[in-house]
Motif scaffolding. Sequence first.
Motif, PDB file in Angstrom:
ATOM      1  N   ASN A  39      33.472  -0.762 -48.464  1.00  0.00           N
ATOM      2  CA  ASN A  39      32.148   0.103 -48.094  1.00  0.00           C
ATOM      3  C   ASN A  39      31.513   0.901 -49.322  1.00  0.00           C
ATOM      4  O   ASN A  39      30.242   0.997 -49.465  1.00  0.00           O
ATOM      5  CB  ASN A  39      32.757   1.115 -46.905  1.00  0.00           C
ATOM      6  N   GLU A  40      32.338   1.235 -50.251  1.00  0.00           N
ATOM      7  CA  GLU A  40      31.682   1.923 -51.163  1.00  0.00           C
ATOM      8  C   GLU A  40      30.522   1.105 -52.158  1.00  0.00           C
ATOM      9  O   GLU A  40      29.883   1.603 -52.563  1.00  0.00           O
ATOM     10  CB  GLU A  40      32.806   2.692 -52.184  1.00  0.00           C
ATOM     11  N   HIS A  41      31.059  -0.177 -52.248  1.00  0.00           N
ATOM     12  CA  HIS A  41      30.304  -0.936 -53.078  1.00  0.00           C
ATOM     13  C   HIS A  41      28.807  -1.280 -52.243  1.00  0.00           C
ATOM     14  O   HIS A  41      27.940  -1.361 -53.240  1.00  0.00           O
ATOM     15  CB  HIS A  41      31.089  -2.304 -52.928  1.00  0.00           C
ATOM     16  N   TYR A  42      28.867  -1.106 -50.988  1.00  0.00           N
ATOM     17  CA  TYR A  42      27.519  -1.053 -50.337  1.00  0.00           C
ATOM     18  C   TYR A  42      27.182   0.162 -49.843  1.00  0.00           C
ATOM     19  O   TYR A  42      26.174   0.355 -49.195  1.00  0.00           O
ATOM     20  CB  TYR A  42      27.564  -2.078 -49.214  1.00  0.00           C
TER      21      TYR A  42
ATOM     22  N   LEU B  39      31.892  -1.275 -41.922  1.00  0.00           N
ATOM     23  CA  LEU B  39      32.444   0.028 -41.240  1.00  0.00           C
ATOM     24  C   LEU B  39      33.241  -0.207 -40.185  1.00  0.00           C
ATOM     25  O   LEU B  39      34.257   0.520 -39.713  1.00  0.00           O
ATOM     26  CB  LEU B  39      31.105   0.820 -40.903  1.00  0.00           C
ATOM     27  N   ASP B  40      33.067  -1.411 -39.443  1.00  0.00           N
ATOM     28  CA  ASP B  40      33.812  -1.752 -38.236  1.00  0.00           C
ATOM     29  C   ASP B  40      35.284  -1.933 -38.870  1.00  0.00           C
ATOM     30  O   ASP B  40      36.384  -1.521 -38.078  1.00  0.00           O
ATOM     31  CB  ASP B  40      33.166  -3.129 -37.693  1.00  0.00           C
ATOM     32  N   THR B  41      35.554  -2.712 -39.951  1.00  0.00           N
ATOM     33  CA  THR B  41      36.773  -2.663 -40.348  1.00  0.00           C
ATOM     34  C   THR B  41      37.416  -1.511 -40.831  1.00  0.00           C
ATOM     35  O   THR B  41      38.739  -1.466 -40.639  1.00  0.00           O
ATOM     36  CB  THR B  41      36.926  -3.575 -41.737  1.00  0.00           C
ATOM     37  N   LEU B  42      36.711  -0.596 -41.413  1.00  0.00           N
ATOM     38  CA  LEU B  42      37.180   0.986 -41.565  1.00  0.00           C
ATOM     39  C   LEU B  42      37.709   1.466 -40.670  1.00  0.00           C
ATOM     40  O   LEU B  42      38.650   2.151 -40.583  1.00  0.00           O
ATOM     41  CB  LEU B  42      36.077   1.620 -42.529  1.00  0.00           C
ATOM     42  N   GLY B  43      36.754   1.507 -39.694  1.00  0.00           N
ATOM     43  CA  GLY B  43      37.518   2.197 -38.437  1.00  0.00           C
ATOM     44  C   GLY B  43      38.572   1.365 -37.950  1.00  0.00           C
ATOM     45  O   GLY B  43      39.385   2.365 -37.362  1.00  0.00           O
ATOM     46  N   ARG B  44      38.839   0.246 -37.763  1.00  0.00           N
ATOM     47  CA  ARG B  44      40.181  -0.373 -37.208  1.00  0.00           C
ATOM     48  C   ARG B  44      41.193   0.188 -38.233  1.00  0.00           C
ATOM     49  O   ARG B  44      42.383   0.352 -37.792  1.00  0.00           O
ATOM     50  CB  ARG B  44      39.987  -1.836 -37.216  1.00  0.00           C
ATOM     51  N   CYS B  45      40.873   0.367 -39.550  1.00  0.00           N
ATOM     52  CA  CYS B  45      41.930   0.771 -40.489  1.00  0.00           C
ATOM     53  C   CYS B  45      42.517   2.098 -39.887  1.00  0.00           C
ATOM     54  O   CYS B  45      43.672   2.402 -40.189  1.00  0.00           O
ATOM     55  CB  CYS B  45      41.292   0.717 -42.061  1.00  0.00           C
ATOM     56  N   HIS B  46      41.386   2.902 -39.662  1.00  0.00           N
ATOM     57  CA  HIS B  46      41.766   4.428 -39.430  1.00  0.00           C
ATOM     58  C   HIS B  46      42.569   4.317 -38.162  1.00  0.00           C
ATOM     59  O   HIS B  46      43.492   5.088 -37.993  1.00  0.00           O
ATOM     60  CB  HIS B  46      40.631   5.221 -39.345  1.00  0.00           C
ATOM     61  N   PHE B  47      42.223   3.614 -37.293  1.00  0.00           N
ATOM     62  CA  PHE B  47      43.180   3.209 -35.970  1.00  0.00           C
ATOM     63  C   PHE B  47      44.509   2.759 -36.196  1.00  0.00           C
ATOM     64  O   PHE B  47      45.331   3.465 -35.558  1.00  0.00           O
ATOM     65  CB  PHE B  47      42.332   2.380 -35.054  1.00  0.00           C
ATOM     66  N   ALA B  48      44.604   1.863 -37.109  1.00  0.00           N
ATOM     67  CA  ALA B  48      45.796   1.452 -37.452  1.00  0.00           C
ATOM     68  C   ALA B  48      46.939   2.494 -37.952  1.00  0.00           C
ATOM     69  O   ALA B  48      48.237   2.430 -37.914  1.00  0.00           O
ATOM     70  CB  ALA B  48      45.789   0.178 -38.334  1.00  0.00           C
TER      71      ALA B  48
END
Length: 286
Positions: free
Chosen positions: A214-217, A225-234
């Motif tokens: 995400n930082e790259h973009y 960001l969808d991926t990041l949200g799922r990482c936080h949920f995990a």
Amino acid sequence: IRPDDIVTHLIVAERLVQMGLFSWAEGEFRFVIENSPTEARLSVLAGLMMSAMFQDLERYLDAATARERIVKRMDENPGLREQFEATEDGSLSPKRIRAGMDYCYAMHFSATGNRAKQIEHLDKAAVADPSDADVLIALFRLSDQDEKRRASTKRLIERATRKFQLEIDQLAPLAAESEGIGELLATKHNEYAWLVSNTFGDFDVALDYAIKSNEHYGNSKAGLLDTLGRCHFAKGDLESAIRVQTRANQLEPHSGAIARQLAFFREEAAKRDAAKRGAPRASEPN
């Protein structure tokens, strides 16, 4: 405005998807497909983009048949297949396109309750591309698995995770040399994070990689960001998951997958709040 310019039709189709005007977008995609030479790269891109739109709308049979046309075209045209085999974008590789076709067929049969066909197509997809994260996630989430299938899926996920990590290790020292390598590294970070956060593995590493992609973009891409949200949920951080997913939803308000995931996170939050309200106080007997 430019009725004979195929590229313009494809640009308009993509913009219509972003605006949520899906039936209009479908017309533009089909115009590009029907009016491009059979060996044209634009026709393939239009088919893949249309399939992705159908998949997001959960029109899985339409998504599968759109990809199947591309698979057949590549089978009949070795030059076209070789052109896509040479691309650095893994999502455009013939094996990924074939795996995506079978994945969409599997999702269609899952929705219609045909478990045997669902498993058949997931297994075909895993053979076509054993590192397709969506396929591996679907295999991982199959209900009522026996131990043999569960162990086989676990091995596939571990193998794909190691593959992504190896690619990350190879690309990381070179990322500063060119924007293209930096983008490819961000893609690999995201692939690792997406697979692990939706299955099993090192959630700390997955979160770190999702943050880096995400930082790259500049935190401007809804899919990342969808991926990041799922990482936080995990990781059990539901508050951060909702915050990040809400931002993804704001960036792409017409994305069905992102909206569905945000709804899921909010439902989980409501369940937890209800459980807390229903729990006995410390001073009260159980």
